[in-house]
Design an enzyme around this catalytic site. Structure first.
Site: not given
Length: 256
Positions: A40, A151
């Protein structure tokens, strides 16, 4: 407030790069590392390590990324939850059923290890997903202290704005192959890197696939560049046969 994602993201990047520089000073050598990957937000640290981004550029990007994600979260209230003890396919099936039943969104946002995933969604559908996953036999379903559905498609507006910012940033070809979350395979073209960083906001982090791809290439030693050991722990769940080192361990082990 450090817990605000607008401040958390630059702070995490800074800590990761500090650890990276310490590692480079002590153990850096030609050919090390063979690949870089980040989970991430960690992708920006990985790109600094690969020489694709200057630290100052990465800092600007993650600061704006945090702002955009915060704004998207204000417009589309949601969150995230960790799911432990179910295979990814089971989590996918449950989330698909909940989406169909509720009409909202919940889905996997991070494939962390074979039996650990993170889900994201709008508030109502996320809650329904958490309950359904518990009923499906998940060992634990834990709401994370994150007020955005990272996400996931709920970040679409943030991704569009972030793409425009990325066009203004010089990204060099990575000197070390960069394994992107969105593709789980190496990228060396700056335009592909831009696209992956944009898509990453709306697509799942394919961490298990990324690690397995590197292992398939013959990688047997992984070093986590940062102050913690979260990725080292995930690696143990993905493949116990590879060597796993935190920054602290790598800095204190006898030189080879």
């Amino acid at each position: 407030v450090l817990g605000d994602t607008r401040n958390t993201q630059p702070a995490v990047l800074t800590a990761n790069v500090a650890a990276l520089r310490a590692l480079e000073e002590q153990v850096g050598r030609p050919g090390w590392p063979a690949f870089v990957a980040g989970h991430s937000l960690g992708e920006f640290s990985a790109l600094v390590a690969a020489g694709a981004l200057e630290f100052e550029q990465a800092l600007r990007l993650v600061h704006r990324r945090g702002q955009l994600m915060h704004q998207a979260g204000q417009r589309n209230l949601g969150g995230m939850a960790a799911v432990i003890g179910l295979e990814a396919a089971q989590v996918e099936d449950v989330c698909a059923h909940v989406r169909e039943s509720n009409g909202g969104y919940v889905g996997i946002s991070c494939y962390n290890s074979p039996r650990q995933a993170v889900i994201s969604g709008d508030e109502e559908t996320l809650q329904a997903g958490m309950q359904a996953l518990k009923a499906a036999g998940a060992k634990r379903v834990v709401r994370l202290a994150i007020s955005i559905a990272a996400h996931s498609p709920l970040m679409a507006e943030a991704a569009a704005a972030f793409a425009r910012l990325l066009e203004q940033i010089t990204i060099r070809p990575p000197e070390i192959p960069f394994i992107a979350n969105a593709t789980a395979c190496p990228l060396v073209d700056p335009d592909q890197v831009r696209e992956a960083l944009t898509r990453q906001l709306c697509l799942p982090v394919r961490w298990t696939e990324s690690v397995r791809w590197m292992i398939h290439q013959g990688i047997t030693r992984f070093v986590e560049a940062g102050p913690g050991d979260v990725l080292t722990g995930l690696l143990r769940r993905i493949d116990r046969g590879v060597e796993r080192l935190t920054t602290e361990q790598a800095l204190t082990e006898p030189p080879s």
